[in-house]
Design an enzyme around this catalytic site. Sequence first.
Site, PDB file in Angstrom:
ATOM      1  N   SER A 123     -44.374   1.970   4.556  1.00  0.00           N
ATOM      2  CA  SER A 123     -43.530   2.929   5.366  1.00  0.00           C
ATOM      3  C   SER A 123     -43.872   4.074   4.273  1.00  0.00           C
ATOM      4  O   SER A 123     -44.111   3.986   3.146  1.00  0.00           O
ATOM      5  CB  SER A 123     -42.029   2.361   5.301  1.00  0.00           C
ATOM      6  OG  SER A 123     -41.190   3.533   5.408  1.00  0.00           O
ATOM      7  N   TYR A 138     -34.370  -1.312   1.775  1.00  0.00           N
ATOM      8  CA  TYR A 138     -35.543  -1.071   2.402  1.00  0.00           C
ATOM      9  C   TYR A 138     -36.535  -0.420   1.443  1.00  0.00           C
ATOM     10  O   TYR A 138     -37.600  -0.781   1.321  1.00  0.00           O
ATOM     11  CB  TYR A 138     -35.371  -0.224   3.784  1.00  0.00           C
ATOM     12  CG  TYR A 138     -36.305  -0.034   4.588  1.00  0.00           C
ATOM     13  CD1 TYR A 138     -36.709  -0.764   5.682  1.00  0.00           C
ATOM     14  CD2 TYR A 138     -37.120   1.277   4.647  1.00  0.00           C
ATOM     15  CE1 TYR A 138     -37.714  -0.628   6.501  1.00  0.00           C
ATOM     16  CE2 TYR A 138     -38.261   1.246   5.536  1.00  0.00           C
ATOM     17  CZ  TYR A 138     -38.489   0.290   6.478  1.00  0.00           C
ATOM     18  OH  TYR A 138     -39.543   0.720   7.363  1.00  0.00           O
TER      19      TYR A 138
HETATM   20  P1  NAD Z   1     -39.551  -4.062  15.492  1.00  0.00           P
HETATM   21  O1  NAD Z   1     -37.893  -4.271  15.416  1.00  0.00           O
HETATM   22  O2  NAD Z   1     -39.785  -3.271  16.874  1.00  0.00           O
HETATM   23  O3  NAD Z   1     -40.368  -5.274  15.443  1.00  0.00           O
HETATM   24  C1  NAD Z   1     -40.032  -6.107  14.290  1.00  0.00           C
HETATM   25  C2  NAD Z   1     -40.592  -7.565  14.697  1.00  0.00           C
HETATM   26  O4  NAD Z   1     -40.255  -8.339  13.710  1.00  0.00           O
HETATM   27  C3  NAD Z   1     -39.800  -8.169  15.915  1.00  0.00           C
HETATM   28  O5  NAD Z   1     -40.677  -8.643  16.752  1.00  0.00           O
HETATM   29  C4  NAD Z   1     -38.810  -9.201  15.207  1.00  0.00           C
HETATM   30  O6  NAD Z   1     -38.604 -10.189  16.122  1.00  0.00           O
HETATM   31  C5  NAD Z   1     -39.721  -9.566  14.116  1.00  0.00           C
HETATM   32  N1  NAD Z   1     -39.045 -10.199  13.095  1.00  0.00           N
HETATM   33  C6  NAD Z   1     -37.959  -9.858  12.523  1.00  0.00           C
HETATM   34  N2  NAD Z   1     -37.243 -10.760  11.753  1.00  0.00           N
HETATM   35  C7  NAD Z   1     -38.319 -11.849  11.613  1.00  0.00           C
HETATM   36  C8  NAD Z   1     -38.071 -13.142  11.004  1.00  0.00           C
HETATM   37  N3  NAD Z   1     -37.415 -13.341  10.422  1.00  0.00           N
HETATM   38  N4  NAD Z   1     -39.432 -13.604  11.145  1.00  0.00           N
HETATM   39  C9  NAD Z   1     -40.474 -13.326  11.797  1.00  0.00           C
HETATM   40  N5  NAD Z   1     -40.386 -12.230  12.637  1.00  0.00           N
HETATM   41  C10 NAD Z   1     -39.292 -11.513  12.632  1.00  0.00           C
HETATM   42  O7  NAD Z   1     -39.859  -2.899  14.083  1.00  0.00           O
HETATM   43  P2  NAD Z   1     -41.042  -2.118  14.088  1.00  0.00           P
HETATM   44  O8  NAD Z   1     -40.484  -0.609  14.198  1.00  0.00           O
HETATM   45  O9  NAD Z   1     -42.107  -2.245  14.885  1.00  0.00           O
HETATM   46  O10 NAD Z   1     -41.418  -2.284  12.522  1.00  0.00           O
HETATM   47  C11 NAD Z   1     -42.430  -3.282  12.160  1.00  0.00           C
HETATM   48  C12 NAD Z   1     -42.841  -2.815  10.861  1.00  0.00           C
HETATM   49  O11 NAD Z   1     -43.002  -1.345  10.639  1.00  0.00           O
HETATM   50  C13 NAD Z   1     -41.786  -3.029   9.740  1.00  0.00           C
HETATM   51  O12 NAD Z   1     -42.134  -3.680   8.547  1.00  0.00           O
HETATM   52  C14 NAD Z   1     -41.013  -1.529   9.386  1.00  0.00           C
HETATM   53  O13 NAD Z   1     -40.551  -1.499   8.274  1.00  0.00           O
HETATM   54  C15 NAD Z   1     -42.388  -0.705   9.570  1.00  0.00           C
HETATM   55  N6  NAD Z   1     -41.871   0.608   9.613  1.00  0.00           N
HETATM   56  C16 NAD Z   1     -41.534   1.179  10.837  1.00  0.00           C
HETATM   57  C17 NAD Z   1     -41.253   2.429  11.200  1.00  0.00           C
HETATM   58  C18 NAD Z   1     -40.648   2.766  12.444  1.00  0.00           C
HETATM   59  O14 NAD Z   1     -40.319   3.927  12.355  1.00  0.00           O
HETATM   60  N7  NAD Z   1     -40.554   2.131  13.413  1.00  0.00           N
HETATM   61  C19 NAD Z   1     -41.655   3.270  10.116  1.00  0.00           C
HETATM   62  C20 NAD Z   1     -42.523   2.913   9.074  1.00  0.00           C
HETATM   63  C21 NAD Z   1     -42.520   1.462   8.905  1.00  0.00           C
END
Ligand code: NAD
Length: 250
Positions: free
Chosen positions: A132, A145
Amino acid sequence: MTEQNLSGRTALVTGGASGIGAACARALAARGAHVTVADVDDVAAKSLADDIDGTAWHVDLLDTDPLTELRLETDILVNNAGIQTISPIEEFRPEDFRRIQTLMVEAPFLLIRAALPHMYATGFGRIVNVSSVHGLRASAFKAAYVTAKHGLEGLSKVTALEGGPHGVTSNCVNPGYVLTPLVQKQIADQAQVHGISESEVIEKVMLTESAIKRLVEPSEVASLVAWLASADAGMVTGASYTIDGGWTAR
Ligand code: NAD
């Protein structure tokens, strides 16, 4: 048409059932890889896996004991699963802090550990860690985080150093705000806290530091991940790629 050919490759995407992970699973499959969608949400994982002719793996990555014995036969590993808790440090619940480190640092470590023997044996491996902008810069009230993402950056670089001689690369991608369920919840929470509308949260809180005044699309992150997973990116390792509309350039 796809730019990178991943046919014959196997890939595993954690948190692959939603948001960025789902977009990565689709992008890798579109380029010919057989993708395992690893997620605690087994219904969504199975539905996506069926859609992309992949495999669903129902796994709770907070339960790390079974991961210590695991061996993964995958050419591409995308460590993507993540969660978020926002709170001032003095009120941060220790169990929430620990949960986030487990899911976002310990589980990636154990999966990398499980995947490297196969990658070393075949002389090819691509590890992409979804970090991130918070892996590079801090924000208040995101202690767990920010700590976890900085930890993931370190793990990625060590993996790059150890894996390099064996044909294994390891890199981070560093998205800004991407419109996914994780961020949608954040927008709703902040709208409530600040007493403003959700579109005002996006404009006044999330995009103030962005040069390109819109949120990142999951598919844009996925294209970068797919490139890092390809043979074309063979000399790219130990790197961190921001995809944030210029947020960190400021
Ligand atoms: P999201 O909530 O849409 O998806 C996360 C997924 O992880 C879900 O399918 C959830 O079921 C799964 N998950 C959660 N806990 C779990 C566990 N214990 N075991 C297995 N699976 C599990 O989130 P996202 O926004 O797509 O984020 C994905 C990654 O991207 C994360 O690491 C997040 O930190 C990173 N990220 C997101 C953003 C953003 O703005 N959305 C920005 C920077 C980084």
